[in-house]
Scaffold this active site. Structure first.
Site, PDB file in Angstrom:
ATOM      1  N   HIS A 138       0.456   7.728   9.702  1.00 15.61           N
ATOM      2  CA  HIS A 138       0.309   7.350  11.117  1.00 15.61           C
ATOM      3  C   HIS A 138       0.844   8.445  12.034  1.00 15.61           C
ATOM      4  CE1 HIS A 138       0.668   2.913   9.715  1.00 15.61           C
ATOM      5  NE2 HIS A 138      -0.559   3.075  10.146  1.00 15.61           N
ATOM      6  N   ARG A 198      -4.016  -6.126   5.271  1.00 14.96           N
ATOM      7  CA  ARG A 198      -2.936  -6.324   6.248  1.00 14.96           C
ATOM      8  C   ARG A 198      -3.367  -7.157   7.460  1.00 14.96           C
ATOM      9  NH1 ARG A 198       0.844  -1.588   7.674  1.00 14.96           N
ATOM     10  NH2 ARG A 198       1.906  -3.469   8.358  1.00 14.96           N
ATOM     11  N   ARG A 218      -6.279   4.883   9.384  1.00 12.56           N
ATOM     12  CA  ARG A 218      -6.144   3.468   9.754  1.00 12.56           C
ATOM     13  C   ARG A 218      -6.671   3.119  11.157  1.00 12.56           C
ATOM     14  NH1 ARG A 218      -2.071   1.225   6.484  1.00 12.56           N
ATOM     15  NH2 ARG A 218      -2.442   2.079   4.405  1.00 12.56           N
ATOM     16  N   LEU A 232       0.854  -1.190   0.000  1.00 18.52           N
ATOM     17  CA  LEU A 232       0.000   0.000   0.000  1.00 18.52           C
ATOM     18  C   LEU A 232       0.887   1.236   0.000  1.00 18.52           C
ATOM     19  CD1 LEU A 232      -2.484  -1.161   2.781  1.00 18.52           C
ATOM     20  CD2 LEU A 232      -2.865  -1.193   0.292  1.00 18.52           C
ATOM     21  N   VAL A 279       6.936   3.397   0.198  1.00 18.86           N
ATOM     22  CA  VAL A 279       5.623   2.801   0.498  1.00 18.86           C
ATOM     23  C   VAL A 279       5.230   3.137   1.944  1.00 18.86           C
ATOM     24  CG1 VAL A 279       5.571   1.000  -1.271  1.00 18.86           C
ATOM     25  CG2 VAL A 279       6.756   0.545   0.888  1.00 18.86           C
ATOM     26  N   CYS A 329       8.459   1.306  12.091  1.00 21.10           N
ATOM     27  CA  CYS A 329       7.503   0.321  11.526  1.00 21.10           C
ATOM     28  C   CYS A 329       8.081  -1.078  11.429  1.00 21.10           C
ATOM     29  CB  CYS A 329       7.105   0.661  10.098  1.00 21.10           C
ATOM     30  SG  CYS A 329       6.781   2.324   9.775  1.00 21.10           S
ATOM     31  N   ASP A 338       2.808  -6.025   2.727  1.00 20.36           N
ATOM     32  CA  ASP A 338       3.272  -5.048   3.720  1.00 20.36           C
ATOM     33  C   ASP A 338       3.794  -5.706   5.000  1.00 20.36           C
ATOM     34  OD1 ASP A 338       2.774  -2.236   2.755  1.00 20.36           O
ATOM     35  OD2 ASP A 338       0.784  -3.085   2.367  1.00 20.36           O
ATOM     36  N   GLU A 377       5.404  -3.391  13.160  1.00 21.35           N
ATOM     37  CA  GLU A 377       4.934  -2.509  14.238  1.00 21.35           C
ATOM     38  C   GLU A 377       3.408  -2.375  14.266  1.00 21.35           C
ATOM     39  OE1 GLU A 377       5.317   1.885  13.662  1.00 21.35           O
ATOM     40  OE2 GLU A 377       6.161   1.856  15.639  1.00 21.35           O
ATOM     41  N   ASP A 378       2.814  -2.428  13.092  1.00 14.87           N
ATOM     42  CA  ASP A 378       1.375  -2.180  13.023  1.00 14.87           C
ATOM     43  C   ASP A 378       0.519  -3.313  13.583  1.00 14.87           C
ATOM     44  OD1 ASP A 378       1.590   0.369  11.864  1.00 14.87           O
ATOM     45  OD2 ASP A 378       2.042  -0.549   9.921  1.00 14.87           O
TER      46      ASP A 378
HETATM   47  C1  CIR Z   1       0.893   0.706   4.725  1.00 16.90           C
HETATM   48  O1  CIR Z   1       0.398   1.573   3.991  1.00 16.90           O
HETATM   49  O2  CIR Z   1       0.237   0.133   5.573  1.00 16.90           O
HETATM   50  C2  CIR Z   1       2.343   0.336   4.530  1.00 16.90           C
HETATM   51  N1  CIR Z   1       2.672   0.468   3.145  1.00 16.90           N
HETATM   52  C3  CIR Z   1       3.234   1.203   5.388  1.00 16.90           C
HETATM   53  C4  CIR Z   1       3.050   0.956   6.846  1.00 16.90           C
HETATM   54  C5  CIR Z   1       3.976   1.749   7.656  1.00 16.90           C
HETATM   55  N2  CIR Z   1       3.841   1.431   9.037  1.00 16.90           N
HETATM   56  C6  CIR Z   1       4.011   2.291  10.027  1.00 16.90           C
HETATM   57  O3  CIR Z   1       4.175   3.474   9.820  1.00 16.90           O
HETATM   58  N3  CIR Z   1       3.914   1.836  11.276  1.00 16.90           N
END
Ligand code: CIR
Length: 283
Positions: A173, A98, A145, A28, A268, A274, A73, A78-79
């Site tokens: 974020h 995700r 998100r 993404l 990205v 992350c 992704d 971290e997410d």
């Molecule tokens: C996304 O759009 O979810 C991923 N391409 C990037 C996520 C980055 N994660 C973060 O900042 N914790």
């Protein structure tokens, strides 16, 4: 859950994950500009340096999960979870593509014997990148998100801490432009959006924080750890990428500074925090 006598950001385990082969084509991204195509070879080199930098920290065990090409992704671990004390809240990522990333992180956290809480409410969304733990309290960014219900569940799980929500605009974020650079030290970018978010945070908090203002929003995403041997350690973006911000990092006294380049994953929307979940096993 709380009450550990350890200093802020004293970690002994880092969870990281390899890049998915599908990342360049399918990850993404907010910026759809094809000029910004990810160079996978360079991305792998940069990610290896990031992981090696964590490995170089004495007392930090690095658990490396394999990438999964069905989860473009997945490198952005971290997410998928918020860990504080002995509790791990598995998130419900805002992007449906995700959600399945959480599974292998869950297995790892189970193996490490964390108390696992799953965010099952189908109205809730939360990305770990929107969760800033200062050691005193949580700030949760409400973004494209993460929603209010996700923040509410986090507050229910980590009851020992105040949880405040702040609006995140102009970026993906909260932590894209705001992280902790030390105990009670908030690193913040200089954009109007970053300033607005910081203003909300400071007005909602009972604690007093210092700020490290970086000219570049991207550079305000740095990884702080406190090591028993070295004290303050900071992984931050390189002088080549952000020369003015690098000067600010150099002004930090008694820090071990580790510059890490992140040109490819940034395309990205990935930043330094992350790519790991930092935790204290046995906290
Ligand atoms: C996304 O759009 O979810 C991923 N391409 C990037 C996520 C980055 N994660 C973060 O900042 N914790």
């Amino acid at each position: 859950m709380a009450g550990s006598a350890a200093p802020y950001a004293r970690y002994n385990v880092a969870i990281v994950r390899d890049l998915a082969d599908s990342l360049a084509d399918q990850a993404l991204r907010m910026n759809k500009d094809q000029e910004q195509r990810v160079d996978m070879e360079k991305a792998r080199q940069e990610h290896k340096i990031y992981i090696d930098s964590l490995r170089s920290i004495q007392g930090l065990e690095v658990v490396e999960l394999p990438g999964d090409s069905s989860l473009p992704d997945c490198v952005f671990v971290e997410d998928t979870a918020v860990v504080c004390g002995d509790t791990a809240l598995l998130s419900r990522p805002g992007a449906t593509s995700r959600r399945a990333e959480v599974n292998s992180v869950k297995q790892t956290l189970e193996r490490l014997k964390f108390n696992i809480v799953e965010m099952k409410d189908e109205t809730a969304t939360l990305d770990g990148g929107d969760v800033l733990f200062t050691g005193k309290e949580f700030f949760v960014g409400l973004s494209s998100r993460t929603n209010q219900r996700g923040a509410q569940i986090l507050a229910d799980v980590f009851k020992d801490y105040a949880v405040s929500t702040v609006n995140v605009t102009g970026t993906l974020h909260l932590k894209t432009f705001c992280t902790m650079a030390g105990p009670d030290l908030i690193a913040i970018g200089s954009s109007v959006d970053a300033e607005k978010t910081l203003e909300q945070m400071l007005s909602l908090s009972d604690h007093s924080y210092s700020t490290l203002v970086l000219p570049d929003d991207e550079a305000a995403n740095c990884v702080y750890l406190n090591s028993p041997e070295k004290g303050h350690i900071l992984l931050h973006r390189t002088a080549k990428e952000f020369p003015e911000s690098a000067k600010i990092f150099k002004s930090l006294v008694n820090y071990t500074l580790i510059p890490v380049s992140n040109t490819e994953l940034a395309k990205v929307d990935g930043s330094l925090t992350c790519c790991s979940i930092l935790l204290n096993k046995g906290a």
